[in-house]
Design a protein around this motif. Structure first.
Motif, PDB file in Angstrom:
ATOM      1  N   SER A  21      35.564 -51.285  54.317  1.00  0.00           N
ATOM      2  CA  SER A  21      35.111 -51.609  55.375  1.00  0.00           C
ATOM      3  C   SER A  21      35.526 -50.828  56.909  1.00  0.00           C
ATOM      4  CB  SER A  21      35.267 -53.137  55.771  1.00  0.00           C
ATOM      5  OG  SER A  21      36.710 -53.246  55.813  1.00  0.00           O
ATOM      6  N   VAL A  22      34.659 -50.896  57.823  1.00  0.00           N
ATOM      7  CA  VAL A  22      35.241 -50.196  59.191  1.00  0.00           C
ATOM      8  C   VAL A  22      35.749 -51.418  60.088  1.00  0.00           C
ATOM      9  CG1 VAL A  22      34.725 -48.677  61.039  1.00  0.00           C
ATOM     10  CG2 VAL A  22      33.675 -48.352  58.647  1.00  0.00           C
ATOM     11  N   ALA A  23      36.894 -51.270  60.698  1.00  0.00           N
ATOM     12  CA  ALA A  23      37.604 -52.138  61.031  1.00  0.00           C
ATOM     13  C   ALA A  23      36.894 -52.228  62.579  1.00  0.00           C
ATOM     14  CB  ALA A  23      38.813 -51.742  61.674  1.00  0.00           C
ATOM     15  N   PRO A  24      36.867 -53.752  63.103  1.00  0.00           N
ATOM     16  CA  PRO A  24      36.585 -53.828  64.552  1.00  0.00           C
ATOM     17  C   PRO A  24      37.473 -53.383  65.471  1.00  0.00           C
ATOM     18  CG  PRO A  24      37.563 -56.052  63.450  1.00  0.00           C
ATOM     19  CD  PRO A  24      37.491 -54.858  62.312  1.00  0.00           C
ATOM     20  N   MET A  25      36.837 -52.601  66.421  1.00  0.00           N
ATOM     21  CA  MET A  25      37.891 -52.089  67.252  1.00  0.00           C
ATOM     22  C   MET A  25      37.143 -51.876  68.940  1.00  0.00           C
ATOM     23  SD  MET A  25      38.797 -48.517  65.203  1.00  0.00           S
ATOM     24  CE  MET A  25      37.357 -48.325  64.139  1.00  0.00           C
ATOM     25  N   MET A  26      37.866 -52.464  69.595  1.00  0.00           N
ATOM     26  CA  MET A  26      37.281 -52.623  70.937  1.00  0.00           C
ATOM     27  C   MET A  26      37.055 -51.529  71.798  1.00  0.00           C
ATOM     28  SD  MET A  26      37.739 -56.109  71.586  1.00  0.00           S
ATOM     29  CE  MET A  26      37.497 -56.226  73.177  1.00  0.00           C
ATOM     30  N   ASP A  27      36.094 -51.472  72.443  1.00  0.00           N
ATOM     31  CA  ASP A  27      35.376 -50.653  73.012  1.00  0.00           C
ATOM     32  C   ASP A  27      34.833 -49.031  72.132  1.00  0.00           C
ATOM     33  OD1 ASP A  27      35.784 -51.530  75.569  1.00  0.00           O
ATOM     34  OD2 ASP A  27      37.923 -50.819  75.521  1.00  0.00           O
ATOM     35  N   TRP A  28      34.893 -49.496  70.680  1.00  0.00           N
ATOM     36  CA  TRP A  28      34.595 -48.274  70.000  1.00  0.00           C
ATOM     37  C   TRP A  28      33.504 -48.745  68.924  1.00  0.00           C
ATOM     38  CZ3 TRP A  28      39.681 -45.771  67.845  1.00  0.00           C
ATOM     39  CH2 TRP A  28      40.536 -45.444  69.222  1.00  0.00           C
ATOM     40  N   THR A  29      33.545 -49.690  68.310  1.00  0.00           N
ATOM     41  CA  THR A  29      32.365 -50.116  67.087  1.00  0.00           C
ATOM     42  C   THR A  29      31.642 -50.763  67.734  1.00  0.00           C
ATOM     43  OG1 THR A  29      34.037 -51.950  66.461  1.00  0.00           O
ATOM     44  CG2 THR A  29      34.086 -49.830  65.407  1.00  0.00           C
ATOM     45  N   ASP A  30      30.905 -50.405  68.984  1.00  0.00           N
ATOM     46  CA  ASP A  30      29.826 -50.962  69.331  1.00  0.00           C
ATOM     47  C   ASP A  30      28.467 -50.343  68.557  1.00  0.00           C
ATOM     48  OD1 ASP A  30      28.751 -48.398  70.023  1.00  0.00           O
ATOM     49  OD2 ASP A  30      29.179 -48.615  72.366  1.00  0.00           O
ATOM     50  N   ARG A  31      27.492 -51.222  68.903  1.00  0.00           N
ATOM     51  CA  ARG A  31      26.073 -50.853  67.946  1.00  0.00           C
ATOM     52  C   ARG A  31      25.735 -49.456  67.694  1.00  0.00           C
ATOM     53  NH1 ARG A  31      20.902 -51.512  71.081  1.00  0.00           N
ATOM     54  NH2 ARG A  31      21.552 -51.379  73.398  1.00  0.00           N
ATOM     55  N   HIS A  32      25.935 -48.717  68.709  1.00  0.00           N
ATOM     56  CA  HIS A  32      25.717 -47.200  68.311  1.00  0.00           C
ATOM     57  C   HIS A  32      26.473 -46.785  67.427  1.00  0.00           C
ATOM     58  CE1 HIS A  32      23.254 -48.030  71.995  1.00  0.00           C
ATOM     59  NE2 HIS A  32      24.109 -47.955  72.900  1.00  0.00           N
ATOM     60  N   CYS A  33      27.922 -46.912  67.727  1.00  0.00           N
ATOM     61  CA  CYS A  33      28.771 -46.353  66.770  1.00  0.00           C
ATOM     62  C   CYS A  33      28.586 -47.107  65.284  1.00  0.00           C
ATOM     63  CB  CYS A  33      30.093 -46.933  67.163  1.00  0.00           C
ATOM     64  SG  CYS A  33      31.643 -46.456  65.854  1.00  0.00           S
ATOM     65  N   ARG A  34      28.137 -48.057  65.108  1.00  0.00           N
ATOM     66  CA  ARG A  34      27.768 -48.657  63.799  1.00  0.00           C
ATOM     67  C   ARG A  34      26.695 -47.970  63.183  1.00  0.00           C
ATOM     68  NH1 ARG A  34      28.886 -53.529  66.700  1.00  0.00           N
ATOM     69  NH2 ARG A  34      26.502 -54.120  66.305  1.00  0.00           N
ATOM     70  N   VAL A  35      25.604 -47.635  63.993  1.00  0.00           N
ATOM     71  CA  VAL A  35      24.445 -47.004  63.445  1.00  0.00           C
ATOM     72  C   VAL A  35      24.816 -45.535  62.791  1.00  0.00           C
ATOM     73  CG1 VAL A  35      22.091 -45.942  64.032  1.00  0.00           C
ATOM     74  CG2 VAL A  35      22.549 -48.170  64.567  1.00  0.00           C
ATOM     75  N   LEU A  36      25.641 -45.113  63.860  1.00  0.00           N
ATOM     76  CA  LEU A  36      26.200 -43.534  63.304  1.00  0.00           C
ATOM     77  C   LEU A  36      26.770 -43.569  61.895  1.00  0.00           C
ATOM     78  CD1 LEU A  36      26.789 -40.513  63.777  1.00  0.00           C
ATOM     79  CD2 LEU A  36      29.049 -41.257  64.997  1.00  0.00           C
ATOM     80  N   HIS A  37      27.850 -44.641  61.793  1.00  0.00           N
ATOM     81  CA  HIS A  37      28.450 -44.866  60.585  1.00  0.00           C
ATOM     82  C   HIS A  37      27.718 -45.168  59.416  1.00  0.00           C
ATOM     83  CE1 HIS A  37      32.546 -45.885  62.804  1.00  0.00           C
ATOM     84  NE2 HIS A  37      32.269 -44.615  62.585  1.00  0.00           N
ATOM     85  N   ARG A  38      26.435 -45.996  59.704  1.00  0.00           N
ATOM     86  CA  ARG A  38      25.815 -46.189  58.673  1.00  0.00           C
ATOM     87  C   ARG A  38      24.963 -44.998  58.076  1.00  0.00           C
ATOM     88  NH1 ARG A  38      26.804 -49.317  55.463  1.00  0.00           N
ATOM     89  NH2 ARG A  38      26.821 -51.216  56.703  1.00  0.00           N
ATOM     90  N   THR A  39      24.602 -44.076  58.999  1.00  0.00           N
ATOM     91  CA  THR A  39      24.050 -42.904  58.492  1.00  0.00           C
ATOM     92  C   THR A  39      24.861 -42.038  57.396  1.00  0.00           C
ATOM     93  OG1 THR A  39      25.207 -41.323  60.031  1.00  0.00           O
ATOM     94  CG2 THR A  39      22.975 -42.526  60.832  1.00  0.00           C
ATOM     95  N   LEU A  40      26.224 -42.410  57.571  1.00  0.00           N
ATOM     96  CA  LEU A  40      27.161 -41.729  56.538  1.00  0.00           C
ATOM     97  C   LEU A  40      27.167 -42.722  55.288  1.00  0.00           C
ATOM     98  CD1 LEU A  40      29.469 -40.678  59.324  1.00  0.00           C
ATOM     99  CD2 LEU A  40      28.603 -39.057  57.502  1.00  0.00           C
ATOM    100  N   THR A  41      27.494 -43.807  55.112  1.00  0.00           N
ATOM    101  CA  THR A  41      27.486 -44.677  54.234  1.00  0.00           C
ATOM    102  C   THR A  41      26.452 -46.127  54.116  1.00  0.00           C
ATOM    103  OG1 THR A  41      28.911 -46.267  53.167  1.00  0.00           O
ATOM    104  CG2 THR A  41      29.464 -45.929  55.438  1.00  0.00           C
ATOM    105  N   SER A  42      26.042 -46.441  53.051  1.00  0.00           N
ATOM    106  CA  SER A  42      24.912 -47.292  52.864  1.00  0.00           C
ATOM    107  C   SER A  42      25.523 -48.657  52.526  1.00  0.00           C
ATOM    108  CB  SER A  42      23.833 -47.061  52.107  1.00  0.00           C
ATOM    109  OG  SER A  42      24.080 -47.008  50.468  1.00  0.00           O
ATOM    110  N   ARG A  43      27.087 -48.467  51.873  1.00  0.00           N
ATOM    111  CA  ARG A  43      27.543 -49.649  51.385  1.00  0.00           C
ATOM    112  C   ARG A  43      28.751 -50.147  52.257  1.00  0.00           C
ATOM    113  NH1 ARG A  43      26.938 -50.020  45.840  1.00  0.00           N
ATOM    114  NH2 ARG A  43      27.806 -52.149  46.264  1.00  0.00           N
ATOM    115  N   ALA A  44      29.458 -49.352  52.774  1.00  0.00           N
ATOM    116  CA  ALA A  44      30.492 -49.998  53.619  1.00  0.00           C
ATOM    117  C   ALA A  44      30.002 -50.983  54.566  1.00  0.00           C
ATOM    118  CB  ALA A  44      31.151 -48.824  54.271  1.00  0.00           C
ATOM    119  N   LEU A  45      30.880 -52.231  54.662  1.00  0.00           N
ATOM    120  CA  LEU A  45      30.751 -53.334  55.540  1.00  0.00           C
ATOM    121  C   LEU A  45      31.419 -52.803  56.703  1.00  0.00           C
ATOM    122  CD1 LEU A  45      30.053 -56.037  56.060  1.00  0.00           C
ATOM    123  CD2 LEU A  45      32.512 -56.760  55.462  1.00  0.00           C
ATOM    124  N   LEU A  46      30.345 -52.964  58.005  1.00  0.00           N
ATOM    125  CA  LEU A  46      30.765 -52.582  59.219  1.00  0.00           C
ATOM    126  C   LEU A  46      31.095 -53.988  60.025  1.00  0.00           C
ATOM    127  CD1 LEU A  46      27.834 -50.102  59.954  1.00  0.00           C
ATOM    128  CD2 LEU A  46      30.322 -49.407  59.025  1.00  0.00           C
TER     129      LEU A  46
END
Length: 339
Positions: free
Chosen positions: A10-35
């Motif tokens: 999973s990718v940790a919750p990180m203040m000011d970083w893991t907003d919805r735009h960041c999560r979509v980018l991460h999802r382009t790289l992995t379909s399985r990891a929990l965001l």
């Protein structure tokens, strides 16, 4: 929907970083990891701009909502809202060490109140059908981690919690800044490993100081999951190997493929009035360690913040990376011919 194996990486919750735009980018790289979302306080969800705070793309699944708070009634109300919005998990933050959370009686200071945490988790678990989970530290200040961690986990388990993510450091609420709390307190992986050994019926993921997939894989031999934080954010390209190395299926996704997949999302958001920099700031480390990475970062940083900046900025930055790679290949061929 979140599958049973989602917590393996999973990718940790990180203040000011893991907003919805960041999560979509991460999802382009992995379909399985929990965001995970950034931590959202119950007050913000109940009284703030709910549409802005909770909005997310369907592409982000599986995605968890992390809550900050200590009032059971408010947590139940926020959890129900999160479930209705479609989040796959509700997570309670019992680990954030910032000054703001101390004054608000949530985050890491709740390690001192395990009975209250268990009460809150029981209420959340009774209110929603999606998993209700806890992310915690091993202790705070002068607490003895062997006592504080096990007591929190045992009380929450009695309240129905089955999944815990443990940051393997204490939080020093007196004397260390939030930034220092991410690095200064020593890591105690052995204690978290022991927690899993002695509570085998629980799902336990480990977090803290894990800088690469190579470092994560040994933990997965003894733990149910690994949560990556700054490594996933600053070098997101590593997520392109997660599906194959961690989940045993799928093909690697390289940085160029990620940009191509993210491009459509950028175009859609630009049309909705989102500033380019809100999205490209999460892409700065995508080509980390590769030829042209510095130019990529410079173009996105300098040009991406300008008024009216659009996809042409991304294309220019990508062209610079491709040019740098072509130049390196050409130099390699010339060196080979000379030899």
């Amino acid at each position: 929907m979140r599958d049973d194996q989602a917590h393996r990486l999973s990718v940790a919750p990180m203040m000011d970083w893991t907003d919805r735009h960041c999560r979509v980018l991460h999802r382009t790289l992995t379909s399985r990891a929990l965001l995970y979302t950034e931590m959202l306080t119950t007050g913000a969800i109940l009284h703030g701009d709910r549409a802005r705070l909770l909005a997310f793309s369907a592409a982000e699944h599986p995605v968890a909502l992390q809550l900050g708070g200590s009032d059971a009634g408010d947590l139940v109300a926020a959890a129900r809202i999160g479930e209705a919005e479609g989040y796959d998990e509700i997570n309670l933050n019992v680990g954030c060490p910032s000054d703001r959370v101390q004054s608000g009686r949530f985050g890491a200071c709740l390690m001192r109140e395990p009975e209250l945490v268990a009460e809150c988790m029981a209420a959340i678990g009774a209110a929603v059908k999606v998993p209700a989970t806890v992310k915690c530290r091993i202790g705070v200040d002068e607490q003895e981690p062997e006592e504080s961690l096990f007591r929190l986990v045992d009380l929450c388990a009695q309240a129905g919690v089955t999944t815990f993510i443990v940051h393997a450091r204490k939080a020093w609420l007196k004397g260390l800044s939030p930034k220092e709390n991410r690095d200064v307190p020593p890591l105690d992986y052995d204690l978290v490993h022991r927690l899993k050994r002695e509570r085998p019926e629980l799902t336990i993921a480990i977090n803290g100081g894990i800088g690469s997939l190579e470092e994560a894989l040994p933990h997965l031999e003894v733990m149910d999951g690994v949560m990556l934080g700054r490594a996933a954010y600053h070098t997101p390209g590593l997520l392109g190997q997660v599906d194959r190395l961690v989940f045993g299926q799928g093909e690697d996704v390289d940085a160029f493929q990620a940009v191509e997949r993210y491009r459509g999302y950028i175009a859609d958001q630009l049309a909705r009035g989102t500033h380019l920099a809100a999205m490209t700031r999460h892409m700065l480390g995508l080509f980390h360690g590769m030829p042209g990475a510095r130019t990529w970062r410079r173009i996105l940083t300098v040009e991406g913040v300008k008024a009216g900046a659009g996809l042409e900025v991304v294309d220019a930055a990508l062209a610079a990376v491709l040019g740098a790679q072509d130049e390196r290949r050409l130099r390699g061929l010339e060196a080979g011919q000379a030899a």
